[in-house]
Write a protein that holds these residues in place. Structure first.
Motif, PDB file in Angstrom:
ATOM      1  N   ILE A  12       0.841  -1.198   0.000  1.00 47.92           N
ATOM      2  CA  ILE A  12       0.000   0.000   0.000  1.00 47.92           C
ATOM      3  C   ILE A  12       0.878   1.251   0.000  1.00 47.92           C
ATOM      4  N   ALA A  13       1.890   1.266   0.864  1.00 52.12           N
ATOM      5  CA  ALA A  13       2.784   2.434   0.964  1.00 52.12           C
ATOM      6  C   ALA A  13       3.538   2.659  -0.338  1.00 52.12           C
ATOM      7  N   VAL A  14       4.072   1.607  -0.916  1.00 52.47           N
ATOM      8  CA  VAL A  14       4.837   1.711  -2.159  1.00 52.47           C
ATOM      9  C   VAL A  14       3.932   2.166  -3.303  1.00 52.47           C
ATOM     10  N   GLY A  15       2.750   1.584  -3.395  1.00 48.61           N
ATOM     11  CA  GLY A  15       1.815   1.975  -4.445  1.00 48.61           C
ATOM     12  C   GLY A  15       1.409   3.436  -4.332  1.00 48.61           C
ATOM     13  N   TYR A  16       1.094   3.868  -3.117  1.00 47.49           N
ATOM     14  CA  TYR A  16       0.696   5.262  -2.885  1.00 47.49           C
ATOM     15  C   TYR A  16       1.850   6.211  -3.191  1.00 47.49           C
ATOM     16  N   ALA A  17       3.056   5.853  -2.761  1.00 52.74           N
ATOM     17  CA  ALA A  17       4.229   6.703  -3.021  1.00 52.74           C
ATOM     18  C   ALA A  17       4.541   6.774  -4.513  1.00 52.74           C
ATOM     19  N   ALA A  18       4.436   5.650  -5.201  1.00 49.00           N
ATOM     20  CA  ALA A  18       4.709   5.642  -6.642  1.00 49.00           C
ATOM     21  C   ALA A  18       3.661   6.434  -7.407  1.00 49.00           C
ATOM     22  N   TRP A  19       2.421   6.433  -6.929  1.00 47.64           N
ATOM     23  CA  TRP A  19       1.317   7.099  -7.615  1.00 47.64           C
ATOM     24  C   TRP A  19       1.267   8.595  -7.314  1.00 47.64           C
ATOM     25  N   LYS A  20       1.437   8.959  -6.041  1.00 49.67           N
ATOM     26  CA  LYS A  20       1.215  10.338  -5.620  1.00 49.67           C
ATOM     27  C   LYS A  20       2.433  11.028  -5.006  1.00 49.67           C
ATOM     28  N   GLY A  21       3.509  10.308  -4.815  1.00 50.38           N
ATOM     29  CA  GLY A  21       4.661  10.882  -4.134  1.00 50.38           C
ATOM     30  C   GLY A  21       5.523  11.756  -5.025  1.00 50.38           C
ATOM     31  N   GLY A  23       9.671  13.016  -5.778  1.00 51.03           N
ATOM     32  CA  GLY A  23      10.886  12.255  -6.092  1.00 51.03           C
ATOM     33  C   GLY A  23      11.416  11.426  -4.934  1.00 51.03           C
ATOM     34  N   PRO A  24      11.597  12.016  -3.739  1.00 49.03           N
ATOM     35  CA  PRO A  24      12.129  11.226  -2.632  1.00 49.03           C
ATOM     36  C   PRO A  24      11.213  10.068  -2.219  1.00 49.03           C
ATOM     37  N   GLU A  25       9.912  10.297  -2.261  1.00 44.40           N
ATOM     38  CA  GLU A  25       8.974   9.227  -1.890  1.00 44.40           C
ATOM     39  C   GLU A  25       9.045   8.079  -2.897  1.00 44.40           C
ATOM     40  N   VAL A  27      11.670   7.333  -4.782  1.00 42.59           N
ATOM     41  CA  VAL A  27      12.962   6.661  -4.605  1.00 42.59           C
ATOM     42  C   VAL A  27      12.887   5.694  -3.425  1.00 42.59           C
ATOM     43  N   MET A  28      12.262   6.125  -2.324  1.00 44.31           N
ATOM     44  CA  MET A  28      12.129   5.237  -1.171  1.00 44.31           C
ATOM     45  C   MET A  28      11.280   4.024  -1.519  1.00 44.31           C
ATOM     46  N   ALA A  29      10.249   4.219  -2.323  1.00 43.38           N
ATOM     47  CA  ALA A  29       9.432   3.086  -2.761  1.00 43.38           C
ATOM     48  C   ALA A  29      10.285   2.092  -3.556  1.00 43.38           C
ATOM     49  N   ALA A  30      11.146   2.602  -4.435  1.00 42.65           N
ATOM     50  CA  ALA A  30      12.021   1.723  -5.217  1.00 42.65           C
ATOM     51  C   ALA A  30      13.020   0.992  -4.325  1.00 42.65           C
ATOM     52  N   ILE A  31      13.556   1.678  -3.331  1.00 44.38           N
ATOM     53  CA  ILE A  31      14.485   1.042  -2.386  1.00 44.38           C
ATOM     54  C   ILE A  31      13.777  -0.085  -1.653  1.00 44.38           C
ATOM     55  N   ARG A  77      13.723  16.768   2.384  1.00 45.65           N
ATOM     56  CA  ARG A  77      12.686  16.266   3.282  1.00 45.65           C
ATOM     57  C   ARG A  77      13.371  15.853   4.586  1.00 45.65           C
ATOM     58  N   PHE A  78      12.588  15.818   5.668  1.00 43.62           N
ATOM     59  CA  PHE A  78      13.113  15.373   6.961  1.00 43.62           C
ATOM     60  C   PHE A  78      12.976  13.865   7.142  1.00 43.62           C
ATOM     61  N   TRP A  79      11.870  13.290   6.692  1.00 41.95           N
ATOM     62  CA  TRP A  79      11.559  11.897   6.962  1.00 41.95           C
ATOM     63  C   TRP A  79      12.624  10.898   6.492  1.00 41.95           C
ATOM     64  N   PRO A  80      13.385  11.134   5.407  1.00 36.74           N
ATOM     65  CA  PRO A  80      14.395  10.135   5.029  1.00 36.74           C
ATOM     66  C   PRO A  80      15.456   9.899   6.108  1.00 36.74           C
TER      67      PRO A  80
END
Length: 157
Positions: A12-21, A23-25, A27-31, A77-80
């Protein structure tokens, strides 16, 4: 059951990040996909063993730590930074196993996997915040090197 739950949350997180995130989101989804995919491939060829240093997972964790630290260094971003810390903890597990072979296998396993659980929630929250900023009309760069030159350069004394 807990592995299936984790994979569902991560999907769910990866799909949401790939769809609506941003660049950093993404990239994190790909990682995350690379790490989970590598883990699945590893388990096809190597059975799980937490009584000795797990070199397969050590390699995956080195990739995860290195890539998330790089993401934290270059993302605006701070979250990474939080996720990078979560990916550094498993390296402590491997070092602990290396230096103290008496470490209980359950402790080694827990140190490797426990910090993975917050990652989907942080990625979902990060993507939601990105969307929230866009909805408010806030234009924020995704990467540090995309900041205006006047902000990137420091004043010389």
């Amino acid at each position: 059951m807990r592995i299936a739950l984790f994979l569902a949350l991560l999907a769910i997180a990866v799909g949401y990040a790939a769809w609506k995130g941003g660049g950093p989101e993404r990239v994190m989804a790909a990682i995350a996909v690379a790490m989970v995919g590598s883990d699945q491939i590893l388990h096809i060829f190597v059975p799980m063993n937490f009584t000795t240093v797990d070199t397969g997972h050590l390699a995956i964790d080195l990739f995860g730590a290195g890539s998330t630290v790089a993401l934290a260094m270059f993302a605006h971003r701070f979250w990474p930074m939080c996720i990078a810390v979560f990916h550094l903890v498993p390296l402590l597990a491997h070092m602990s196993r290396t230096f103290d072979m008496a470490l209980h296998p359950a402790a080694y396993l827990t140190m490797q996997v426990a910090t993975s659980w917050p990652v989907p929630a942080i990625l979902i929250l990060a993507t939601w915040r990105h969307q929230h900023r866009l909805a408010r009309g806030v234009s924020e760069p995704s990467w540090l090197n995309s900041l205006p030159r006047s902000i990137r350069t420091t004043a010389k004394p």
